[in-house]
Design an enzyme around this catalytic site. Structure first.
Site, PDB file in Angstrom:
ATOM      1  CB  SER A  75      39.767  47.104  -3.255  1.00  6.78           C
ATOM      2  OG  SER A  75      40.635  46.017  -2.989  1.00  6.78           O
ATOM      3  CG  HIS A 118      14.341  39.449 -22.649  1.00  6.11           C
ATOM      4  ND1 HIS A 118      13.594  38.446 -22.070  1.00  6.11           N
ATOM      5  CD2 HIS A 118      13.524  40.067 -23.538  1.00  6.11           C
ATOM      6  CE1 HIS A 118      12.374  38.449 -22.596  1.00  6.11           C
ATOM      7  NE2 HIS A 118      12.304  39.435 -23.490  1.00  6.11           N
ATOM      8  CE  LYS A 144      36.994  46.509  -7.920  1.00  8.06           C
ATOM      9  NZ  LYS A 144      36.870  45.238  -7.205  1.00  8.06           N
ATOM     10  CD  GLU A 173      28.663  45.824  -4.451  1.00  7.81           C
ATOM     11  OE1 GLU A 173      29.033  44.733  -4.884  1.00  7.81           O
ATOM     12  OE2 GLU A 173      29.418  46.626  -3.878  1.00  7.81           O
TER      13      GLU A 173
END
Ligand code: ARG
Length: 460
Positions: free
Chosen positions: A280, A159, A286, A293
């Site tokens: 970025s 979980h 970043k 992804e």
């Protein structure tokens, strides 16, 4: 283009509407089958000569001309035209252009209906072998990672809450198992791919004396399909393959999600390689896990392809229906997407490194030793439910005091069970908890070593 160049032009007197040609063509995507189409046609031609439907010389000329055509396509010198609809027609017309009447004999005893499914099966068979090779490499990358940080302990989650400690090696081997099941699934599906359709002709077979077994042997199929009517409508093998690809993508996606989280400042478990991240345009600090992804994101495409194929075959009567032409783009896209994802996953696993200090600094948080403490009480004769309740209360006490189980004083443990304080500190703490595991397949260090050896043997 004259109607006679269309392989079916004889029965027509009017030209095909341009929009129909554009709507019904498949050459823009099925050209990817050219190697398979040539190989199947060569086997067919040789067989036709064996049974006397072609002379040996005619078959030789056809085989050589087909090689020539494949070379032209491979070098990008072949001109495609949607008026010739598909790869089968293109190759046959090119053959006729080279050989005249000899070329006009190749299609004897076959139909595009059994031809196309033969080509697709040959393509899927290669696809399976390619994906299997890539899965094997991913397995090796995960196994290397399991060997790299032999003693590193990670929090294990259920979980997404801290549950019990696991060796990093145990974590990596969990995925090695998943990739193995994916490979086993592919190998099983391959058996159903490897049944020869060619020779079923349009739907009912042929009155010509063809020898399907000869074609079977030449193309390396294990068996000849038993029912001609079944053959050209069968895309089960393709559904299975894209399902298998979808499961691989789902496995990749779960792993990618895990590593995206692990690379966050909040977790700070992982250092991803620069080569697999991007920056970025506005935030200079970043380093984004774009590859992970997109591995996660592209899973939607693969699952979408599966859904498309399932809907495609829904309600199709026997035998061939033109709907089936729509099977290829979904197949190619699912295959390409998973192949690329696997390649990148292997690279990412090889070049990423754990931030061991950061993991160790918080490893004692989250009561990873609570279940081991409960099992320790069970070994001392406390019924499991009572032990569960007692440890639950201790955890509550720790939360009140903002401490760990091993920080609670001896009186507290003696209060749970007289004499407990004298031995309990030997099982508390993550290192002790981990060392206590025993069961087969568990994260017990000896079990994990056994598994590492097992996989080294299997993937050698
Ligand atoms: N282009 C077709 C396909 O990919 C080839 C088979 C066409 N057969 C037919 N009878 N029109 O499915």
């Amino acid at each position: 283009m004259s109607l006679t160049q269309k392989t079916w032009g004889g029965r027509f007197s009017g030209q095909t509407d341009n929009r129909v040609e554009a709507f019904t063509e498949s050459i823009s995507f099925d050209r990817r089958l050219y190697r398979e189409d040539v190989a199947a046609s060569q086997a067919h031609a040789r067989m036709l000569a064996e049974v006397g439907l072609l002379s040996a010389d005619e078959a030789k000329k056809i085989v050589a001309a087909l090689d020539d055509i494949a070379g032209e396509i491979g070098r990008g010198e072949f001109a495609f035209d949607i008026q010739l609809e598909d790869i089968h027609t293109h190759i046959e017309q090119a053959l006729i252009k080279r050989l005249g009447d000899v070329g006009r004999k190749l299609h004897t005893g076959r139909s595009r209906n059994d031809q196309v499914v033969t080509d697709v099966k040959l393509w899927v068979r290669n696809g399976i072998d390619e994906i299997d090779g890539k899965l094997r490499d991913v397995q090796r990358a995960f196994l290397e990672a399991a060997g790299r940080d032999r003693d590193l302990v990670l929090p294990g989650y259920t979980h997404m809450q801290r549950a019990q400690p696991v060796l990093a090696a145990h974590y990596f081997l969990a995925y090695v198992e998943k990739w193995q099941r994916d490979r086993d699934r592919l190998a099983d599906g391959r058996k159903r791919v490897n049944v020869l359709p060619l020779g079923a002709a349009a739907l009912a077979g042929t009155s010509l004396p063809i020898d399907r077994d000869s074609v079977r042997k030449q193309l390396g199929f294990d068996a000849v399909a038993g029912n001609s009517l079944d053959v050209s409508s069968d895309r089960d093998f393709l559904l299975e393959y894209v399902f298998d690809l979808t499961v691989i993508a789902l496995h990749l996606s779960g792993w990618a999600e895990e590593w995206i989280l692990w690379s966050t400042t909040e977790f700070n478990f992982l250092e991803l390689p620069d080569a697999f991240c991007t920056g970025s345009s506005i935030m200079p600090h970043k380093k984004n896990p774009d590859v992970l992804e997109l591995i996660r994101g592209k899973t939607a495409r693969v699952a979408g392809a599966l859904h498309q194929l399932l809907m495609l075959v829904k309600g199709l009567p026997l035998a061939y229906n033109r709907d089936l032409q729509e099977d290829k783009q979904a197949l190619f896209d699912a295959h390409d997407t998973v192949a690329a994802s696997l390649e990148l996953a292997a690279g990412l696993v090889r070049d990423s490194r754990f931030r061991k200090d950061s993991i160790a600094a918080r490893l004692e948080d989250g009561f990873l030793d609570a279940t081991t403490l409960m099992e320790f009480l069970v070994l001392r004769g406390v019924p499991l439910r009572s032990a569960h309740e007692a440890v639950g209360k201790l955890v509550r006490l720790c939360e009140e005091r903002r401490c760990r189980l091993k920080d609670l004083p001896g009186e507290v443990y003696d209060g749970v069970r007289p004499g407990l304080a004298s031995e309990v500190y030997n099982v508390l703490g993550v290192a002790n908890a981990l060392a206590a595991f025993k069961s087969q397949g568990s994260t017990a260090p000896a079990e994990v070593e056994k598994q590492i050896r097992h996989w080294h043997g299997r993937l050698a």
